[in-house]
Write a protein that holds these residues in place. Structure first.
Motif, PDB file in Angstrom:
ATOM      1  N   ILE A 161       0.821  -1.209   0.000  1.00 16.15           N
ATOM      2  CA  ILE A 161       0.000   0.000   0.000  1.00 16.15           C
ATOM      3  C   ILE A 161       0.860   1.266   0.000  1.00 16.15           C
ATOM      4  CG2 ILE A 161      -1.792   1.309   1.213  1.00 16.15           C
ATOM      5  CD1 ILE A 161      -2.762  -1.357   2.406  1.00 16.15           C
ATOM      6  N   LEU A 162       1.720   1.396   0.994  1.00 16.34           N
ATOM      7  CA  LEU A 162       2.463   2.648   1.145  1.00 16.34           C
ATOM      8  C   LEU A 162       3.448   2.886   0.002  1.00 16.34           C
ATOM      9  CD1 LEU A 162       3.102   2.664   5.008  1.00 16.34           C
ATOM     10  CD2 LEU A 162       1.120   3.482   3.714  1.00 16.34           C
ATOM     11  N   LYS A 163       4.211   1.871  -0.377  1.00 18.90           N
ATOM     12  CA  LYS A 163       5.158   2.056  -1.488  1.00 18.90           C
ATOM     13  C   LYS A 163       4.456   2.405  -2.792  1.00 18.90           C
ATOM     14  CE  LYS A 163       9.419  -0.318  -0.162  1.00 18.90           C
ATOM     15  NZ  LYS A 163      10.376  -1.408  -0.514  1.00 18.90           N
ATOM     16  N   PRO A 164       3.404   1.686  -3.194  1.00 15.63           N
ATOM     17  CA  PRO A 164       2.709   2.069  -4.429  1.00 15.63           C
ATOM     18  C   PRO A 164       2.104   3.471  -4.383  1.00 15.63           C
ATOM     19  CG  PRO A 164       2.128  -0.169  -3.804  1.00 15.63           C
ATOM     20  CD  PRO A 164       2.903   0.411  -2.657  1.00 15.63           C
ATOM     21  N   LEU A 165       1.804   3.969  -3.181  1.00 23.73           N
ATOM     22  CA  LEU A 165       1.269   5.324  -3.037  1.00 23.73           C
ATOM     23  C   LEU A 165       2.377   6.360  -2.854  1.00 23.73           C
ATOM     24  CD1 LEU A 165      -1.801   4.756  -0.662  1.00 23.73           C
ATOM     25  CD2 LEU A 165      -1.806   5.021  -3.138  1.00 23.73           C
ATOM     26  N   ASP A 166       3.630   5.925  -2.965  1.00 23.25           N
ATOM     27  CA  ASP A 166       4.779   6.821  -2.780  1.00 23.25           C
ATOM     28  C   ASP A 166       4.768   7.468  -1.393  1.00 23.25           C
ATOM     29  OD1 ASP A 166       5.782   6.377  -5.403  1.00 23.25           O
ATOM     30  OD2 ASP A 166       4.302   7.788  -6.190  1.00 23.25           O
ATOM     31  N   ILE A 167       4.397   6.687  -0.396  1.00 20.92           N
ATOM     32  CA  ILE A 167       4.424   7.145   0.992  1.00 20.92           C
ATOM     33  C   ILE A 167       5.692   6.590   1.643  1.00 20.92           C
ATOM     34  CG2 ILE A 167       3.284   7.019   3.242  1.00 20.92           C
ATOM     35  CD1 ILE A 167       0.605   6.830   1.757  1.00 20.92           C
ATOM     36  N   ASN A 168       6.600   7.482   1.971  1.00 20.13           N
ATOM     37  CA  ASN A 168       7.912   7.065   2.475  1.00 20.13           C
ATOM     38  C   ASN A 168       8.148   7.423   3.939  1.00 20.13           C
ATOM     39  OD1 ASN A 168       8.805   6.146  -0.171  1.00 20.13           O
ATOM     40  ND2 ASN A 168       8.855   8.315  -0.729  1.00 20.13           N
ATOM     41  N   LYS A 169       7.394   8.409   4.440  1.00 15.64           N
ATOM     42  CA  LYS A 169       7.548   8.825   5.837  1.00 15.64           C
ATOM     43  C   LYS A 169       6.308   8.406   6.613  1.00 15.64           C
ATOM     44  CE  LYS A 169       8.194  13.185   5.036  1.00 15.64           C
ATOM     45  NZ  LYS A 169       8.433  14.623   5.299  1.00 15.64           N
ATOM     46  N   PHE A 170       6.495   7.535   7.580  1.00 17.65           N
ATOM     47  CA  PHE A 170       5.352   7.054   8.356  1.00 17.65           C
ATOM     48  C   PHE A 170       5.865   6.381   9.619  1.00 17.65           C
ATOM     49  CE2 PHE A 170       6.685   3.802   5.365  1.00 17.65           C
ATOM     50  CZ  PHE A 170       6.821   2.674   6.168  1.00 17.65           C
ATOM     51  N   GLU A 171       4.971   6.185  10.552  1.00 18.28           N
ATOM     52  CA  GLU A 171       5.243   5.381  11.738  1.00 18.28           C
ATOM     53  C   GLU A 171       4.059   4.460  11.980  1.00 18.28           C
ATOM     54  OE1 GLU A 171       6.361   7.575  15.218  1.00 18.28           O
ATOM     55  OE2 GLU A 171       7.948   8.688  14.164  1.00 18.28           O
ATOM     56  N   MET A 172       4.326   3.306  12.606  1.00 15.95           N
ATOM     57  CA  MET A 172       3.293   2.328  12.927  1.00 15.95           C
ATOM     58  C   MET A 172       3.436   1.915  14.385  1.00 15.95           C
ATOM     59  SD  MET A 172       3.473  -0.258   9.659  1.00 15.95           S
ATOM     60  CE  MET A 172       3.130   0.293   7.984  1.00 15.95           C
ATOM     61  N   THR A 173       2.351   1.385  14.928  1.00 15.97           N
ATOM     62  CA  THR A 173       2.341   0.890  16.299  1.00 15.97           C
ATOM     63  C   THR A 173       1.968  -0.584  16.307  1.00 15.97           C
ATOM     64  OG1 THR A 173       1.759   3.050  17.211  1.00 15.97           O
ATOM     65  CG2 THR A 173       1.253   1.136  18.563  1.00 15.97           C
ATOM     66  N   TYR A 174       2.597  -1.333  17.206  1.00 16.43           N
ATOM     67  CA  TYR A 174       2.330  -2.770  17.345  1.00 16.43           C
ATOM     68  C   TYR A 174       1.808  -3.067  18.748  1.00 16.43           C
ATOM     69  CZ  TYR A 174       4.637  -3.767  12.916  1.00 16.43           C
ATOM     70  OH  TYR A 174       4.965  -3.821  11.581  1.00 16.43           O
TER      71      TYR A 174
END
Length: 287
Positions: A161-174
């Protein structure tokens, strides 16, 4: 459209809005503030990203909406449940979780094992579809996806999802036990939140590349469960003749496909007020 009046209202009222974008016919026509540099908490807008991931798994035939969640959870966890509790969870389909139509679960997980906490919760009226918003539903969907995809769901979202949308800056929580927490915890910039709206408004296609099927997009963004806010899809909210992506403290992406219009903004406004929305509707939607 009077975008300058909207931004003037933001400044005059000292609303803590980081940035705003407006798209017309998939083209960025107006922007305000920091839309690309800073990433911010999107809270429950994370659920909409999770929905896209579910849609990809759905398209691949890995999940079925009408099947029980117990079919997709770690077998050792299901086997530890009492017969009574297992029978209750067997009545809860993936569709029920996606549409927040399970009554009785608390709002958020607790402790150091969120899956155990969730599965041992007592569910009221398991056979009735009643809207009850809770983070546990999306958390369980995330666990189910991790099981069927046989990989880290966060990495799957990053690659699919993120790579195809050219989203390079993000954070995730687990979660404490290592599952992607699909209910909240992502950080994005305004510009990248807009891309999720663009993807769904364009029927699952972004920059000519199909990421998720049009069939799933139509289901996810249409009313599947009624509520007092006019309806809910698969982790998307009904908004006017379109839909919206919503976060806790006014993190928003409003999508009106019939008007070919998208309005996104990230903010942190804890007051229970619709003033920001009213200004947006008055100055952007209704001029």
């Amino acid at each position: 459209m009077n975008f300058s009046n909207f931004t003037s209202d933001i400044q005059k009222n000292n609303w803590n809005v980081y940035g705003v974008e407006v798209y017309e016919n998939s083209v960025l026509t107006h922007s305000y503030g920091d839309t690309e540099d800073g990433i911010h908490e999107i809270y429950s807008a994370t659920k909409s990203v999770l929905s896209v991931a579910f849609g990809i798994a759905y398209d691949r035939g890995l999940v079925k909406l009408d099947e029980s969640i117990v079919e997709y959870l770690p077998k050792e966890k299901v086997q530890r449940l009492s017969e009574e509790q297992r029978a209750v969870w067997k009545q809860i389909s993936l569709h029920r979780l996606l549409t927040m139509s399970v009554e009785g679960l608390p709002f958020r997980p607790k402790g150091d094992n969120w899956l155990d906490f969730t599965l041992f919760c007592k569910i009221k009226n398991p056979d009735k579809k009643l809207f009850k918003y809770t983070n546990l539903n999306s958390y369980l969907i995330g666990v189910a996806l991790s099981v069927v995809l046989k990989c880290d769901l966060g990495e799957f979202i990053k690659e699919e999802i993120l790579k195809p949308l050219d989203i390079n800056k993000f954070e995730m929580t687990y979660s404490p036990e290592g599952y992607f927490y699909g209910a909240s915890g992502m950080k994005l910039c305004v510009h990248d939140l807009s891309k999720i709206g663009l993807l769904m408004s364009n029927g699952g296609v972004y920059n000519g590349k199909r990421i998720v099927s049009e069939e799933y997009v139509k289901m996810a963004t249409s009313v599947q469960q009624m509520n007092r806010e006019d309806g809910y899809g698969f982790f998307f909210w009904k908004y006017r003749d379109g839909f919206s992506i919503n976060g806790k403290w006014k993190q928003k992406c409003y999508c009106l496909p019939d008007q070919a219009l998208i309005v996104s903004f990230l903010s942190h406004i804890e007051e229970e007020s619709d003033d920001l929305l009213a200004s947006m509707e008055r100055n952007i939607l209704e001029c």
